[in-house]
Design a protein around this motif. Structure first.
Motif, PDB file in Angstrom:
ATOM      1  N   ALA A   1      43.121 -44.887 -46.817  1.00 58.53           N
ATOM      2  CA  ALA A   1      41.355 -45.491 -47.268  1.00 58.53           C
ATOM      3  C   ALA A   1      40.864 -43.987 -47.442  1.00 58.53           C
ATOM      4  CB  ALA A   1      40.567 -46.359 -47.024  1.00 58.53           C
ATOM      5  N   THR A   2      41.219 -43.016 -46.358  1.00 56.24           N
ATOM      6  CA  THR A   2      40.844 -42.254 -45.718  1.00 56.24           C
ATOM      7  C   THR A   2      41.032 -41.058 -46.405  1.00 56.24           C
ATOM      8  OG1 THR A   2      40.974 -43.046 -42.742  1.00 56.24           O
ATOM      9  CG2 THR A   2      41.256 -40.372 -43.828  1.00 56.24           C
ATOM     10  N   VAL A   3      42.328 -40.735 -47.206  1.00 56.07           N
ATOM     11  CA  VAL A   3      42.499 -40.160 -48.253  1.00 56.07           C
ATOM     12  C   VAL A   3      41.311 -40.397 -49.421  1.00 56.07           C
ATOM     13  CG1 VAL A   3      44.271 -39.333 -49.823  1.00 56.07           C
ATOM     14  CG2 VAL A   3      44.483 -39.531 -47.917  1.00 56.07           C
ATOM     15  N   LEU A   4      41.089 -41.355 -50.007  1.00 51.34           N
ATOM     16  CA  LEU A   4      40.139 -41.680 -50.869  1.00 51.34           C
ATOM     17  C   LEU A   4      38.573 -40.629 -50.579  1.00 51.34           C
ATOM     18  CD1 LEU A   4      41.038 -44.779 -52.466  1.00 51.34           C
ATOM     19  CD2 LEU A   4      42.131 -42.832 -53.347  1.00 51.34           C
ATOM     20  N   SER A   5      38.452 -41.512 -49.257  1.00 55.06           N
ATOM     21  CA  SER A   5      37.104 -41.289 -49.089  1.00 55.06           C
ATOM     22  C   SER A   5      36.633 -39.409 -48.601  1.00 55.06           C
ATOM     23  CB  SER A   5      36.414 -41.793 -47.708  1.00 55.06           C
ATOM     24  OG  SER A   5      36.976 -41.928 -46.733  1.00 55.06           O
ATOM     25  N   ASP A   6      37.476 -39.269 -48.323  1.00 58.70           N
ATOM     26  CA  ASP A   6      37.242 -37.409 -47.310  1.00 58.70           C
ATOM     27  C   ASP A   6      37.571 -36.668 -48.198  1.00 58.70           C
ATOM     28  OD1 ASP A   6      36.353 -39.175 -45.380  1.00 58.70           O
ATOM     29  OD2 ASP A   6      38.637 -38.058 -43.945  1.00 58.70           O
ATOM     30  N   THR A   7      37.800 -37.165 -49.626  1.00 60.73           N
ATOM     31  CA  THR A   7      38.550 -36.265 -50.631  1.00 60.73           C
ATOM     32  C   THR A   7      37.519 -35.955 -51.662  1.00 60.73           C
ATOM     33  OG1 THR A   7      40.948 -36.410 -50.423  1.00 60.73           O
ATOM     34  CG2 THR A   7      39.613 -35.406 -52.160  1.00 60.73           C
ATOM     35  N   ASP A   8      36.548 -34.705 -51.512  1.00 58.76           N
ATOM     36  CA  ASP A   8      35.625 -34.468 -53.108  1.00 58.76           C
ATOM     37  C   ASP A   8      36.689 -34.319 -54.180  1.00 58.76           C
ATOM     38  OD1 ASP A   8      33.409 -33.914 -54.041  1.00 58.76           O
ATOM     39  OD2 ASP A   8      33.171 -32.031 -52.764  1.00 58.76           O
ATOM     40  N   TRP A   9      36.455 -34.964 -54.648  1.00 56.80           N
ATOM     41  CA  TRP A   9      37.299 -35.311 -56.502  1.00 56.80           C
ATOM     42  C   TRP A   9      36.746 -35.020 -57.141  1.00 56.80           C
ATOM     43  CZ3 TRP A   9      42.367 -36.901 -55.687  1.00 56.80           C
ATOM     44  CH2 TRP A   9      42.742 -37.575 -54.668  1.00 56.80           C
ATOM     45  N   PRO A  10      35.529 -34.593 -57.611  1.00 56.21           N
ATOM     46  CA  PRO A  10      34.232 -34.135 -58.233  1.00 56.21           C
ATOM     47  C   PRO A  10      33.967 -32.689 -57.988  1.00 56.21           C
ATOM     48  CG  PRO A  10      32.819 -36.301 -57.356  1.00 56.21           C
ATOM     49  CD  PRO A  10      34.427 -36.226 -56.672  1.00 56.21           C
TER      50      PRO A  10
ATOM     51  N   THR B   1      43.012 -32.348 -67.386  1.00 56.14           N
ATOM     52  CA  THR B   1      41.752 -32.954 -68.248  1.00 56.14           C
ATOM     53  C   THR B   1      40.738 -32.662 -68.055  1.00 56.14           C
ATOM     54  OG1 THR B   1      42.132 -35.004 -68.090  1.00 56.14           O
ATOM     55  CG2 THR B   1      43.497 -34.516 -69.888  1.00 56.14           C
ATOM     56  N   GLY B   2      40.542 -31.716 -67.073  1.00 54.53           N
ATOM     57  CA  GLY B   2      38.897 -32.597 -66.482  1.00 54.53           C
ATOM     58  C   GLY B   2      38.836 -31.938 -65.144  1.00 54.53           C
ATOM     59  N   LEU B   3      37.310 -32.918 -64.723  1.00 53.81           N
ATOM     60  CA  LEU B   3      37.159 -33.278 -62.955  1.00 53.81           C
ATOM     61  C   LEU B   3      38.165 -34.492 -62.851  1.00 53.81           C
ATOM     62  CD1 LEU B   3      33.798 -32.337 -63.119  1.00 53.81           C
ATOM     63  CD2 LEU B   3      35.266 -30.957 -61.789  1.00 53.81           C
ATOM     64  N   ALA B   4      37.918 -34.589 -61.479  1.00 54.77           N
ATOM     65  CA  ALA B   4      38.915 -35.753 -61.271  1.00 54.77           C
ATOM     66  C   ALA B   4      37.858 -36.339 -60.655  1.00 54.77           C
ATOM     67  CB  ALA B   4      40.076 -35.599 -59.933  1.00 54.77           C
ATOM     68  N   THR B   5      37.023 -36.594 -60.860  1.00 54.00           N
ATOM     69  CA  THR B   5      35.831 -37.789 -60.452  1.00 54.00           C
ATOM     70  C   THR B   5      36.830 -39.142 -60.954  1.00 54.00           C
ATOM     71  OG1 THR B   5      34.123 -36.083 -61.493  1.00 54.00           O
ATOM     72  CG2 THR B   5      33.530 -38.778 -61.191  1.00 54.00           C
ATOM     73  N   GLU B   6      36.873 -39.403 -61.680  1.00 56.90           N
ATOM     74  CA  GLU B   6      37.831 -41.314 -61.530  1.00 56.90           C
ATOM     75  C   GLU B   6      38.873 -41.334 -61.068  1.00 56.90           C
ATOM     76  OE1 GLU B   6      40.674 -39.153 -63.522  1.00 56.90           O
ATOM     77  OE2 GLU B   6      37.876 -38.755 -63.708  1.00 56.90           O
TER      78      GLU B   6
ATOM     79  N   ILE C   1      50.762 -28.176 -61.386  1.00 59.82           N
ATOM     80  CA  ILE C   1      50.122 -27.885 -60.027  1.00 59.82           C
ATOM     81  C   ILE C   1      48.092 -27.248 -59.986  1.00 59.82           C
ATOM     82  CG2 ILE C   1      50.316 -28.301 -57.606  1.00 59.82           C
ATOM     83  CD1 ILE C   1      52.632 -29.472 -58.931  1.00 59.82           C
ATOM     84  N   TYR C   2      47.943 -29.046 -60.086  1.00 60.35           N
ATOM     85  CA  TYR C   2      46.544 -28.417 -60.181  1.00 60.35           C
ATOM     86  C   TYR C   2      45.498 -29.024 -59.003  1.00 60.35           C
ATOM     87  CZ  TYR C   2      47.427 -29.491 -64.571  1.00 60.35           C
ATOM     88  OH  TYR C   2      47.865 -29.534 -66.158  1.00 60.35           O
ATOM     89  N   PRO C   3      44.589 -28.672 -58.552  1.00 64.07           N
ATOM     90  CA  PRO C   3      43.864 -29.354 -57.703  1.00 64.07           C
ATOM     91  C   PRO C   3      43.165 -30.238 -56.673  1.00 64.07           C
ATOM     92  CG  PRO C   3      42.490 -27.088 -58.841  1.00 64.07           C
ATOM     93  CD  PRO C   3      43.175 -27.287 -59.939  1.00 64.07           C
ATOM     94  N   ALA C   4      44.080 -31.312 -57.619  1.00 61.10           N
ATOM     95  CA  ALA C   4      43.830 -32.720 -57.599  1.00 61.10           C
ATOM     96  C   ALA C   4      45.037 -33.134 -57.255  1.00 61.10           C
ATOM     97  CB  ALA C   4      43.191 -32.956 -58.541  1.00 61.10           C
ATOM     98  N   THR C   5      46.073 -32.401 -57.854  1.00 59.27           N
ATOM     99  CA  THR C   5      46.901 -32.611 -57.048  1.00 59.27           C
ATOM    100  C   THR C   5      47.907 -32.999 -56.127  1.00 59.27           C
ATOM    101  OG1 THR C   5      48.044 -31.150 -58.733  1.00 59.27           O
ATOM    102  CG2 THR C   5      49.450 -32.291 -58.028  1.00 59.27           C
ATOM    103  N   ALA C   6      47.415 -31.948 -55.215  1.00 53.74           N
ATOM    104  CA  ALA C   6      47.429 -32.462 -53.515  1.00 53.74           C
ATOM    105  C   ALA C   6      47.077 -33.403 -52.637  1.00 53.74           C
ATOM    106  CB  ALA C   6      47.423 -30.821 -52.910  1.00 53.74           C
ATOM    107  N   PRO C   7      45.489 -34.413 -53.322  1.00 51.93           N
ATOM    108  CA  PRO C   7      45.410 -34.632 -52.625  1.00 51.93           C
ATOM    109  C   PRO C   7      46.179 -36.164 -52.786  1.00 51.93           C
ATOM    110  CG  PRO C   7      43.762 -33.808 -53.770  1.00 51.93           C
ATOM    111  CD  PRO C   7      44.713 -32.911 -53.337  1.00 51.93           C
ATOM    112  N   ALA C   8      46.141 -36.208 -54.418  1.00 54.19           N
ATOM    113  CA  ALA C   8      46.881 -37.024 -55.024  1.00 54.19           C
ATOM    114  C   ALA C   8      47.828 -37.755 -54.519  1.00 54.19           C
ATOM    115  CB  ALA C   8      46.499 -36.782 -56.315  1.00 54.19           C
TER     116      ALA C   8
END
Length: 278
Positions: free
Chosen positions: A19-28, A34-39, A71-78
């Protein structure tokens, strides 16, 4: 559990909760293939859905965080999130296709362990050396730096499964742990992992697992005995393309490639894995 000195154990990362990973990461603010990791938070949560088709579709969608070995900016937190959910009992449930595109029911936990190992391999020594040969210094790729820095954190939870009662989980965990130990703070675990790789994988049917067993070096010089070059941070927030993927972003290699180099560049590593497992 893997044995190591107290200092090595302390350096093996502290695992945050999911839950902390999800809430503390600025996904957008992050990007995937394929684009921004908002979803992504909603997709990641669906990995633990009660419905098998929802789990499988979430896994299929998450190809965006590591498409073509990139490897994308969203890869590490995911990737950190994937590690945090490994102990969840719901990861014992099956999915009908894995991250490599191999069809067939496998426990989600095994698939996630294999994927975490694959992503660690994508930022390992062998890849870094090959990238340098073609003019790409992965130390200047922030997305790669971030995933590399997450390896000790991911290792802590992956290593907790090396004695699992399920042989498939045990084998996947030993392989993933071995791939994660290209990180300098984890070198102390390599000697024991080399022994475990041979003990656990002698009868393993997964060709990718056997390749790791045969190539693993306990000396600390890298999984494929490539010289280590320390990673440094950079400022470019674009994705880092795996040096073996089809796309080279229009950049010319620094030196004339050999026939073997060309073959490697033309065939993404995951395609080789699918061929071996077919």
């Amino acid at each position: 559990m893997l044995a190591a000195s107290s200092s090595e154990s302390d350096e093996a990362g502290t695992m945050p909760d999911a839950a902390t990973v999800l809430s503390d990461t600025d996904w957008p603010a992050l990007e995937h293939a394929t684009g921004l990791a908002t979803e992504l938070p909603a997709v990641l949560v669906r990995l633990l859905d009660d419905d098998a088709s929802a789990r499988t579709e979430a896994l299929r969608y998450l190809d965006r965080i590591n498409h073509g070995n990139s490897i994308y900016p969203a890869t590490a937190p995911a990737a950190v999130y994937l590690a945090t959910i490994l102990p969840d009992p719901r990861t014992v449930a099956p999915v009908t296709i894995d991250h490599r595109g191999v069809v067939g029911p496998r426990p989600l936990r095994v698939v996630l362990l294999d994927w975490l190992g694959d992503m660690a391999d994508d930022v390992g020594n062998e890849v870094a050396v090959l990238a340098l040969k073609y003019g790409d210094d992965l130390r200047d790729a922030p997305a790669v730096v971030a995933l590399g820095a997450a390896r000790p954190t991911i290792f802590r939870v992956v290593a907790s499964f090396v004695d699992d009662g399920d042989p498939a989980v045990r084998a996947a965990a030993v392989v993933a742990a071995g791939r994660l130990t290209d990180d300098p703070s984890l070198l102390g675990f390599r000697t024991e992992l080399a022994i475990r790789l041979r003990a656990v994988l002698d009868n393993d049917a997964d060709g990718d697992h056997r390749a790791v067993r045969d190539g693993y070096s306990p000396t600390g010089t890298g999984l494929y005995q490539s010289p280590r070059r320390p990673i440094r941070t950079g400022t470019d927030q674009t994705r880092s393309t795996h040096p073996r993927s089809d796309s080279r972003r229009g950049r010319q290699p620094a030196a004339r490639p050999t026939a073997n180099d060309i073959a490697l560049l033309a065939t993404p590593r995951r395609a080789l894995r699918r061929t071996r497992r077919a």
